[in-house]
Design a protein around this motif. Structure first.
Motif, PDB file in Angstrom:
ATOM      1  N   MET A   1     -35.257-105.677 -70.404  1.00  0.00           N
ATOM      2  CA  MET A   1     -34.445-104.642 -70.277  1.00  0.00           C
ATOM      3  C   MET A   1     -33.081-105.023 -69.765  1.00  0.00           C
ATOM      4  N   SER A   2     -31.905-104.758 -70.428  1.00  0.00           N
ATOM      5  CA  SER A   2     -31.173-104.970 -69.867  1.00  0.00           C
ATOM      6  C   SER A   2     -30.196-102.777 -69.564  1.00  0.00           C
ATOM      7  N   THR A   3     -29.374-103.180 -68.340  1.00  0.00           N
ATOM      8  CA  THR A   3     -28.167-102.724 -67.883  1.00  0.00           C
ATOM      9  C   THR A   3     -27.613-101.120 -69.484  1.00  0.00           C
ATOM     10  N   GLN A   4     -27.289-101.514 -69.839  1.00  0.00           N
ATOM     11  CA  GLN A   4     -27.065-101.205 -71.389  1.00  0.00           C
ATOM     12  C   GLN A   4     -27.876-100.209 -72.365  1.00  0.00           C
ATOM     13  N   ASP A   5     -29.299-100.429 -72.058  1.00  0.00           N
ATOM     14  CA  ASP A   5     -30.742 -99.938 -72.773  1.00  0.00           C
ATOM     15  C   ASP A   5     -30.907 -98.464 -71.431  1.00  0.00           C
ATOM     16  N   ARG A   6     -29.817 -98.468 -70.950  1.00  0.00           N
ATOM     17  CA  ARG A   6     -30.518 -97.443 -69.917  1.00  0.00           C
ATOM     18  C   ARG A   6     -28.680 -96.055 -69.872  1.00  0.00           C
ATOM     19  N   GLY A   7     -27.867 -96.219 -70.559  1.00  0.00           N
ATOM     20  CA  GLY A   7     -26.693 -95.834 -70.836  1.00  0.00           C
ATOM     21  C   GLY A   7     -25.605 -96.218 -69.318  1.00  0.00           C
ATOM     22  N   ALA A   8     -25.221 -95.686 -69.270  1.00  0.00           N
ATOM     23  CA  ALA A   8     -23.502 -95.711 -68.300  1.00  0.00           C
ATOM     24  C   ALA A   8     -24.473 -95.231 -67.027  1.00  0.00           C
ATOM     25  N   GLY A   9     -23.766 -96.345 -65.928  1.00  0.00           N
ATOM     26  CA  GLY A   9     -23.873 -95.072 -64.770  1.00  0.00           C
ATOM     27  C   GLY A   9     -25.032 -96.142 -64.074  1.00  0.00           C
ATOM     28  N   ALA A  10     -26.097 -96.803 -65.048  1.00  0.00           N
ATOM     29  CA  ALA A  10     -27.590 -97.229 -64.423  1.00  0.00           C
ATOM     30  C   ALA A  10     -27.110 -98.961 -63.802  1.00  0.00           C
TER      31      ALA A  10
ATOM     32  N   ALA B   1     -35.377-109.293 -58.899  1.00  0.00           N
ATOM     33  CA  ALA B   1     -35.149-109.877 -60.315  1.00  0.00           C
ATOM     34  C   ALA B   1     -36.478-108.658 -60.717  1.00  0.00           C
ATOM     35  N   ASP B   2     -37.204-108.055 -60.844  1.00  0.00           N
ATOM     36  CA  ASP B   2     -38.234-106.966 -61.390  1.00  0.00           C
ATOM     37  C   ASP B   2     -38.088-105.903 -61.340  1.00  0.00           C
ATOM     38  N   ILE B   3     -37.322-105.211 -60.519  1.00  0.00           N
ATOM     39  CA  ILE B   3     -37.399-103.717 -60.260  1.00  0.00           C
ATOM     40  C   ILE B   3     -36.165-103.450 -60.584  1.00  0.00           C
ATOM     41  N   GLU B   4     -35.426-102.974 -61.403  1.00  0.00           N
ATOM     42  CA  GLU B   4     -34.549-101.883 -61.447  1.00  0.00           C
ATOM     43  C   GLU B   4     -34.302-101.007 -61.067  1.00  0.00           C
ATOM     44  N   THR B   5     -33.328-100.879 -61.515  1.00  0.00           N
ATOM     45  CA  THR B   5     -32.750 -98.458 -61.461  1.00  0.00           C
ATOM     46  C   THR B   5     -33.156 -97.977 -62.973  1.00  0.00           C
ATOM     47  N   GLY B   6     -33.057 -97.009 -63.031  1.00  0.00           N
ATOM     48  CA  GLY B   6     -33.950 -96.619 -64.399  1.00  0.00           C
ATOM     49  C   GLY B   6     -35.186 -97.002 -64.980  1.00  0.00           C
ATOM     50  N   MET B   7     -35.542 -97.907 -64.543  1.00  0.00           N
ATOM     51  CA  MET B   7     -37.700 -97.922 -64.809  1.00  0.00           C
ATOM     52  C   MET B   7     -38.283 -96.961 -64.549  1.00  0.00           C
TER      53      MET B   7
ATOM     54  N   VAL C   1     -41.690 -94.777 -62.964  1.00  0.00           N
ATOM     55  CA  VAL C   1     -42.441 -94.691 -62.130  1.00  0.00           C
ATOM     56  C   VAL C   1     -43.878 -95.355 -63.335  1.00  0.00           C
ATOM     57  N   ALA C   2     -44.235 -95.288 -63.992  1.00  0.00           N
ATOM     58  CA  ALA C   2     -45.152 -95.911 -64.542  1.00  0.00           C
ATOM     59  C   ALA C   2     -45.483 -97.405 -64.958  1.00  0.00           C
ATOM     60  N   GLN C   3     -43.988 -97.891 -65.359  1.00  0.00           N
ATOM     61  CA  GLN C   3     -43.183 -99.156 -65.924  1.00  0.00           C
ATOM     62  C   GLN C   3     -43.691 -99.991 -64.632  1.00  0.00           C
ATOM     63  N   VAL C   4     -42.627 -99.127 -63.290  1.00  0.00           N
ATOM     64  CA  VAL C   4     -42.886-100.046 -61.160  1.00  0.00           C
ATOM     65  C   VAL C   4     -44.305-100.235 -61.402  1.00  0.00           C
ATOM     66  N   LEU C   5     -44.852 -99.360 -61.412  1.00  0.00           N
ATOM     67  CA  LEU C   5     -46.565 -99.596 -60.876  1.00  0.00           C
ATOM     68  C   LEU C   5     -47.557-100.577 -62.297  1.00  0.00           C
ATOM     69  N   HIS C   6     -46.509-100.322 -63.692  1.00  0.00           N
ATOM     70  CA  HIS C   6     -47.288-101.657 -64.241  1.00  0.00           C
ATOM     71  C   HIS C   6     -46.643-102.758 -63.645  1.00  0.00           C
ATOM     72  N   GLN C   7     -45.614-103.397 -63.272  1.00  0.00           N
ATOM     73  CA  GLN C   7     -45.019-104.282 -62.756  1.00  0.00           C
ATOM     74  C   GLN C   7     -45.483-104.979 -61.601  1.00  0.00           C
ATOM     75  N   ALA C   8     -46.392-103.760 -60.871  1.00  0.00           N
ATOM     76  CA  ALA C   8     -46.269-104.255 -59.549  1.00  0.00           C
ATOM     77  C   ALA C   8     -47.397-104.859 -59.122  1.00  0.00           C
TER      78      ALA C   8
ATOM     79  N   VAL D   1     -38.591 -99.631 -53.380  1.00  0.00           N
ATOM     80  CA  VAL D   1     -39.330-100.281 -53.741  1.00  0.00           C
ATOM     81  C   VAL D   1     -39.534-101.793 -53.641  1.00  0.00           C
ATOM     82  N   ALA D   2     -37.946-102.199 -54.135  1.00  0.00           N
ATOM     83  CA  ALA D   2     -38.209-103.265 -54.725  1.00  0.00           C
ATOM     84  C   ALA D   2     -37.846-104.900 -53.077  1.00  0.00           C
ATOM     85  N   ALA D   3     -37.925-103.397 -51.266  1.00  0.00           N
ATOM     86  CA  ALA D   3     -37.886-103.743 -50.321  1.00  0.00           C
ATOM     87  C   ALA D   3     -39.433-103.666 -49.607  1.00  0.00           C
TER      88      ALA D   3
END
Ligand code: GLN
Length: 292
Positions: free
Chosen positions: A1-10, A17-23, A25-32, A70-72
């Motif tokens: 996923m890139s910044t562009q996919d989530r639109g401006a300002g994100a 490396a794996d937790i990004e703004t705009g993800m 909650v479900a995606q974060v849990l899936h990656q955890a 979350v990343a911390a």
């Protein structure tokens, strides 16, 4: 996923490396990457959500602060830090207790000790919890049975501070005394003395595994053969028990026979051991008969 996919300002944040703004909650849990329950506890805590909100707000996109939190907490867990210390709390006997690195993390096995104590405590009984740590046992006893008069001791002022906070949180008022085992009890006597002392043998490989390297070493090991604190407790309890009072102690998986022998030679009767959820003899105890 890139910044562009989530639109401006994100912006993509650099903390992980794996937790990004705009993800979501479900995606974060899936990656955890940790155990299922730990993933949920860590994400819920970092997002200041309840575990059910993780489900009802599964589509919530993380803002930058949330992603960083979350990343911390993932980074701390990856470095081995126990989940309970990252959360600052652990469930014990149905109660949420504060825990800090000044105290042993309460274990489910120790709930057996609470159950055994409750079974043996008559209405209004005087109960002492020696080496209370987080106050888990003392607070669980006082919270379950408001008739009990509970005294809790610890040699660590920092541990007592946590125990006092747990008592306040659950609106119970055990008497807290600072000092080594029986020392702060002076000449007081009890109907029941309970303890989960340090019982791991010095140098045992477990001390270097899992959560244990992060816990206070003095709460885990006696720096000797594992029975040093259990010997002090059995030898001293007679001077602090009323006639037929009970001493109940948690111990290691292979210490039951040795602890029963200590109890018998110190003049206890009805000496027995009880098994934990894993079927391991985990608590031993007996009743003190005043010599004729
Ligand atoms: N049961 C704990 C463990 O084995 C030890 C707790 C204690 O020493 N009282 O991790």
């Amino acid at each position: 996923m890139s910044t562009q996919d989530r639109g401006a300002g994100a912006p993509v944040i650099g903390v992980s490396a794996d937790i990004e703004t705009g993800m979501t909650v479900a995606q974060v849990l899936h990656q955890a990457p940790f155990e299922l329950l730990d993933n949920r506890l860590l994400v819920a805590h970092a997002l200041r959500m309840s575990r059910s909100q993780l489900i009802t707000q599964a589509d919530h996109p993380l803002d930058t602060d949330e992603a960083q939190r979350v990343a911390a907490s993932f980074a701390r867990r990856r470095a081995g830090e126990p989940v309970a210390y990252i959360l600052g709390s652990r469930e014990f006997y149905g109660l949420s207790l504060l825990v800090t690195p000044a105290v042993l993390i309460p274990r489910a096995d120790t709930e057996l000790l609470v159950d055994l104590a409750l079974d043996r405590a008559a209405p209004g009984a005087l109960v002492a919890d020696l080496g209370t740590g987080s106050g888990a046992i003392a607070v669980a006893l006082a919270r379950t049975r408001c008739d009990l008069r509970v005294t809790a001791t610890d040699v660590s002022a920092q541990a007592l501070d946590v125990a006092r906070q747990n008592a306040a949180l659950h609106r119970v008022q055990p008497t807290f005394l600072e000092g080594d085992w029986f020392a702060p009890l002076q000449d007081r006597r009890f109907d029941l003395i309970v303890s989960n002392p340090p019982y791991i043998v010095a140098g045992d490989a477990h001390l270097a595994q899992g959560d244990l390297p992060f816990e206070p070493l003095d709460a885990l090991t006696d720096h000797a053969d594992g029975l040093a604190a259990l010997r002090i407790l059995t030898a001293g309890a007679g001077r602090h028990l009323r006639p037929q009072g009970w001493l109940l102690m948690e111990h290691g998986y292979d210490q039951a026979a040795a602890v029963r022998a200590l109890l018998q030679s110190a003049g206890f009767t009805t000496v027995q051991s009880w098994t934990d959820l894993a079927g391991i003899e985990r608590v031993s105890g007996g009743q003190y008969m005043t010599p004729a």
